[in-house]
Motif scaffolding. Structure first.
Motif, PDB file in Angstrom:
ATOM      1  N   MET A  46      22.416 -45.935  64.547  1.00  0.00           N
ATOM      2  CA  MET A  46      22.884 -47.109  63.833  1.00  0.00           C
ATOM      3  C   MET A  46      24.073 -47.739  64.566  1.00  0.00           C
ATOM      4  N   ALA A  47      24.977 -46.878  65.074  1.00  0.00           N
ATOM      5  CA  ALA A  47      26.122 -47.392  65.849  1.00  0.00           C
ATOM      6  C   ALA A  47      25.624 -48.109  67.096  1.00  0.00           C
ATOM      7  N   PRO A  89      26.480 -47.115  54.922  1.00  0.00           N
ATOM      8  CA  PRO A  89      26.482 -46.711  56.339  1.00  0.00           C
ATOM      9  C   PRO A  89      26.310 -47.911  57.281  1.00  0.00           C
ATOM     10  N   ILE A  90      25.551 -48.912  56.841  1.00  0.00           N
ATOM     11  CA  ILE A  90      25.351 -50.095  57.687  1.00  0.00           C
ATOM     12  C   ILE A  90      26.656 -50.875  57.787  1.00  0.00           C
ATOM     13  N   LEU A  91      27.332 -50.998  56.644  1.00  0.00           N
ATOM     14  CA  LEU A  91      28.624 -51.692  56.643  1.00  0.00           C
ATOM     15  C   LEU A  91      29.607 -50.976  57.569  1.00  0.00           C
ATOM     16  N   ASP A 106      32.611 -50.763  62.601  1.00  0.00           N
ATOM     17  CA  ASP A 106      32.952 -50.019  63.814  1.00  0.00           C
ATOM     18  C   ASP A 106      32.639 -50.823  65.068  1.00  0.00           C
ATOM     19  N   ALA A 107      31.584 -51.638  64.985  1.00  0.00           N
ATOM     20  CA  ALA A 107      31.180 -52.427  66.152  1.00  0.00           C
ATOM     21  C   ALA A 107      31.946 -53.746  66.244  1.00  0.00           C
ATOM     22  N   GLY A 108      32.873 -53.942  65.319  1.00  0.00           N
ATOM     23  CA  GLY A 108      33.646 -55.186  65.344  1.00  0.00           C
ATOM     24  C   GLY A 108      32.881 -56.383  64.824  1.00  0.00           C
ATOM     25  N   LEU A 109      31.864 -56.134  64.002  1.00  0.00           N
ATOM     26  CA  LEU A 109      31.033 -57.215  63.466  1.00  0.00           C
ATOM     27  C   LEU A 109      31.447 -57.639  62.056  1.00  0.00           C
ATOM     28  N   ALA A 114      26.179 -52.063  68.039  1.00  0.00           N
ATOM     29  CA  ALA A 114      26.806 -52.457  69.307  1.00  0.00           C
ATOM     30  C   ALA A 114      25.886 -53.402  70.078  1.00  0.00           C
ATOM     31  N   THR A 115      24.586 -53.114  70.048  1.00  0.00           N
ATOM     32  CA  THR A 115      23.630 -53.994  70.730  1.00  0.00           C
ATOM     33  C   THR A 115      23.624 -55.376  70.105  1.00  0.00           C
ATOM     34  N   VAL A 116      23.598 -55.417  68.776  1.00  0.00           N
ATOM     35  CA  VAL A 116      23.607 -56.705  68.087  1.00  0.00           C
ATOM     36  C   VAL A 116      24.859 -57.488  68.495  1.00  0.00           C
ATOM     37  N   ARG A 117      25.998 -56.781  68.551  1.00  0.00           N
ATOM     38  CA  ARG A 117      27.221 -57.487  68.910  1.00  0.00           C
ATOM     39  C   ARG A 117      27.112 -58.059  70.324  1.00  0.00           C
TER      40      ARG A 117
END
Lengths: 239, 239
Positions: A1-2, A27-29, A34-37, A6-9
């Motif tokens: 999920m992380a 967990p998605i939130l 964590d990914a800065g999104l 990160a890929t989406v970002r």
């Protein structure tokens, strides 16, 4: 999920709003944060479907009148939230505002617990042998229907929502160990015959400054957003 | 129940065979024995129906293919048993032989436990407030469907079958407290997708001397009597 977050970002620009359709929201939130999104993430959960999966199980009317939770958090960008809400209501869904934690507590009780119980009832019945499974009829069929679905989905939902599911299992255990079974059966009957609740009145909401708190309160009392208009919302509000 | 059994005895002659259609068999058998009816009593349970009651809920096809348990006990008169079986199979039902205790264990797991769980899930969901009941959809609907039925029936079934229901609740609790939820969900899935079992082969049975034991063994392995003929039975036997 992380990794996915990160890929989406990495493949989206800062103007892009990111949403999702997963069955568990906390967990998605966390992964989005964590990914800065977080500033452009709006967690979502369209609550429609059957025990079947894949394209052949699709249905053009699947979303009409279905609840579509869109998460409202302290760091949610409300303009982006309204944009996703416009998309979801445009597809015919009812947008229910809730925090990720509220969503996860609710679905643990209305969906994940029933999935576990479906497996439990099937297992307990099978343990009594072929006679029991041969006698099984309507109440067994309905109690276990969701066990026919892809087990990996139920397993993932229960694992990703483990704390809320555990709380729901404990709450059920407390109900089942009460000596007064008649009271439990009567209470369950009253709740079930009053469900689903009738649609509450349709009202217009100007886009107030305190929209965040008002949206969450609307969801908690059983209301939803029916349409997003340029200067207002059309909401169903039990008041 | 004792009064009813005594009344039945007083208004019927010794040639009359007595049967019943109640959802729990051991207390009825005990009442029949206490009233001196055992020699001409054949306990029965036609397992068909919906959550609706009354004449308007009737359906001419209700019994076609439905299981109709007829109890076989050490003191059951097999000629009378065959007479009731001829009636039930003549109505299109599948006559499943079982002892009252076997029947009660099975229905505790396939019917009475699901009724309790339907009430439990409704109660646990309602405790999370209007948001949860608003989000509730297909899995909640099916898990709680039988809670819409007359609660006095479920209460009576659970009370009359209290020991077997308690055992079933304990068995479910053991499944739900196992840490490996994936294993439970997988096991439930395998059982549910294999249900209902396909009809086993149709075979002829001469009316053997050891019919009592053979009938009970047939029921335990998931078979049933399909027709009662003058000199033989047509049975579905998984072998």
């Amino acid at each position: 999920m992380a990794n996915a977050a990160a890929t989406v970002r990495s493949v989206t620009g800062s103007a892009a709003t990111v949403t999702d359709v997963a069955s568990v929201k906390s967990p998605i939130l966390a992964a989005a944060r964590d990914a800065g999104l977080a500033g452009r993430f709006v967690g979502g959960h369209p609550m429609a479907g059957t025990e079947h999966s894949g394209f052949a199980a699709g249905d053009a009317g699947l979303l009409a009148g279905a609840a579509w939770v869109l998460c409202v958090e302290p760091d949610t960008d409300l303009d982006r939230w309204l944009g996703v809400a416009a998309l979801a209501t445009g597809l015919g869904a009812r947008v229910v505002p809730a925090t990720a934690a509220e969503h996860d507590e609710a679905v643990a009780r209305i969906s994940h617990l029933p999935h576990l119980l479906a497996a439990g009832v099937a297992t307990v019945a099978a343990a009594a042998g072929p006679l029991a499974l041969r006698l099984a009829a309507g109440s067994f069929r309905d109690a276990t229907r969701v066990a026919a679905a892809d087990p990996s989905l139920a397993t993932a939902m229960c694992a990703l929502n483990a704390d809320a599911v555990e709380t729901a299992v404990q709450a059920l255990g407390q109900q089942l160990t009460k000596p007064d079974r008649a009271a439990l059966i009567d209470a369950g009957h009253r709740i079930r015959v009053g469900w689903p609740p009738a649609p509450p009145p349709l009202v217009r909401w100007p886009l107030h400054a305190d929209l965040r708190d008002r949206l969450l309160a609307l969801g908690r009392r059983g209301g939803w957003v029916e349409a997003v208009l340029p200067d207002r919302l059309a909401v169903r509000d039990p008041g």
